[in-house]
Design a protein around this motif. Sequence first.
Motif, short mmCIF file in Angstrom:
data_model
loop_
_atom_site.label_atom_id
_atom_site.label_comp_id
_atom_site.label_asym_id
_atom_site.label_seq_id
_atom_site.Cartn_x
_atom_site.Cartn_y
_atom_site.Cartn_z
N ARG A 1 33.52 41.29 68.65
CA ARG A 1 32.93 40.10 69.97
C ARG A 1 33.47 40.62 71.64
N GLU B 1 38.11 31.94 73.40
CA GLU B 1 38.64 31.26 72.28
C GLU B 1 40.84 31.03 73.27
N ARG B 2 40.63 32.05 73.92
CA ARG B 2 41.43 31.50 74.53
C ARG B 2 42.14 30.50 75.35
#
Length: 285
Positions: A149, A157-158
């Motif tokens: 990634r 994503e976070r």
Amino acid sequence: MTIDGTGFPAPPALVEHARRFHAEGGTPATPRVAATVLLLRPAGTDFEVYVIRRVAAMTFGGVYAFPGGGVDPSDSEAHPDWAGPDPATWAGRLGVTPDAARAVVCAAAREVFEEAGVLLAGPDPDTVVGDVSGDDWEAARQDLEARRRGFGGLLAERRLTLRSDLLLPWSRWITPEFEPRRFDTYFFVALLPRGQRTRDVSGEADHTMWVRPADALARARAGELTMLPPTLVTLAEVAAAADGAAESAGGVAAVARASAARDAATPVTPRLHVAEDGTPHFTLA
């Protein structure tokens, strides 16, 4: 090895390497753009810097350095939420285009997470994440290190914002022309975020430590630590910037102030010079 602001002695092996390169009419390799980060933390009235020793099998194996590495193609593709100076402002400080500046800053933040487990990002432009040593974070770090990634994707994503303002530009070094592997490296300084801790997580290091710059320099002079000139010069520079500082942060604030006046765009390239008495040394140009 004694190093000052003008140069340093030339080790015989490097001198022979340089002479052979020039005698054979060698063609300089194109430097790979890289970024490295001096993580600092207060230590009483002084401060410490985090260093790692590269494993013997790697380029510069057995040498102590700061976390860092080459700019990856994914760094150029990353467009994370961004706090702090925008890429155009960074471009002015680093002497490159805005796109290249974004990639260098992303690489610096990515490398310090990959190699030290420290994440310079937060849920908003004014905060930084806390402890990132849990199993879920470690799995994410390993995915990033294995290039499963990208760094921008991890932050998205976070739901995190890259805190570019936590990276302070310090200098730029380019490997001498006679070296077969060359790097165009941007040096940054950053204060270890509150609530985070460095971890020996990268397979590229076999020893890590926090050390006061003055102690690191003394141990290098005594032959206890092996460091390359850019590392030694940078340690001496941050130590001098904080010398005599009275801040309770132990001089870290003085280093941060000094970074504002640093030239991180003009590269320093060691060049071999032979004195009239025949003694070779490297000058810093």
